[in-house]
Write an enzyme that holds these catalytic residues in place. Sequence first.
Site, PDB file in Angstrom:
ATOM      1  CE  LYS A  26      -3.955  -2.362   2.059  1.00 53.59           C
ATOM      2  NZ  LYS A  26      -4.960  -2.388   3.151  1.00 53.59           N
ATOM      3  CG  ASN A 130      -4.136  -2.922   6.645  1.00 49.37           C
ATOM      4  OD1 ASN A 130      -3.860  -2.454   5.531  1.00 49.37           O
ATOM      5  ND2 ASN A 130      -5.206  -3.674   6.848  1.00 49.37           N
ATOM      6  CG  HIS A 133      -5.517  -6.356  -0.416  1.00 46.21           C
ATOM      7  ND1 HIS A 133      -6.764  -6.321   0.190  1.00 46.21           N
ATOM      8  CD2 HIS A 133      -5.655  -7.126  -1.531  1.00 46.21           C
ATOM      9  CE1 HIS A 133      -7.608  -7.029  -0.540  1.00 46.21           C
ATOM     10  NE2 HIS A 133      -6.969  -7.526  -1.583  1.00 46.21           N
TER      11      HIS A 133
END
Length: 217
Positions: A26, A130, A133
């Site tokens: 990300k 976070n 993915h």
Amino acid sequence: MTGENTDIITMEPPHIYVERTLALIKPDVINKSEEIEDIILRSGFAILQKRRVHLTPEQASDFYAEHYGKMFFPSLVAYMSSGPIMALVLARDQAISYWTELVGPTNTFKARETHPDCLRAIYGTDDQRNALHGSDCFSTAQREIRFFFPNSVIEPVATGVAAVDYLSKTVNPTLLKGLTNLCKQKPEDPVIWLADWLIENNPNKPRVAQMIVEEPK
């Protein structure tokens, strides 16, 4: 900095098939992509394809369509379109479950408590940022891989539990929606109308033709 489209990097060995899953690095950890890729390879995965892209808000919305209407959806879309990401097709035996285990719980804070060695515990910032993915099941992996790599051929055809999972999550809801609209519209040629509707509303239809593909740095 963005640039002209570049070729997708493909590193697939010939005549070999193992389970595949999609991984995303990300925006907030894109600068750690080489380090994360090294961990992926040392964990027994092969990286079959990868591309660095910058999603538009519309494309991020399409990718996370299952979360539409949830309170966190707008901030999720803003986050995933805030900078470039790295999309990777990973392969190994039971790739989906192994990648899910390596990535860890969705919430970074929970990950640090329960799985301190997982990637989200190491690289994540909070419950949304976070870092990574991963696809959660076979049918999701198929859809997500095709989203970023529309020309991918994903074999073998699903059978058994995987086929039931794919039908219940993807085919049946789409078909039910199409038949419902068919009853409302009452077209003269229902078969042709339904066929056209299914083509237009195919959930696996690629929607990323205009993604910005970044030049390698």
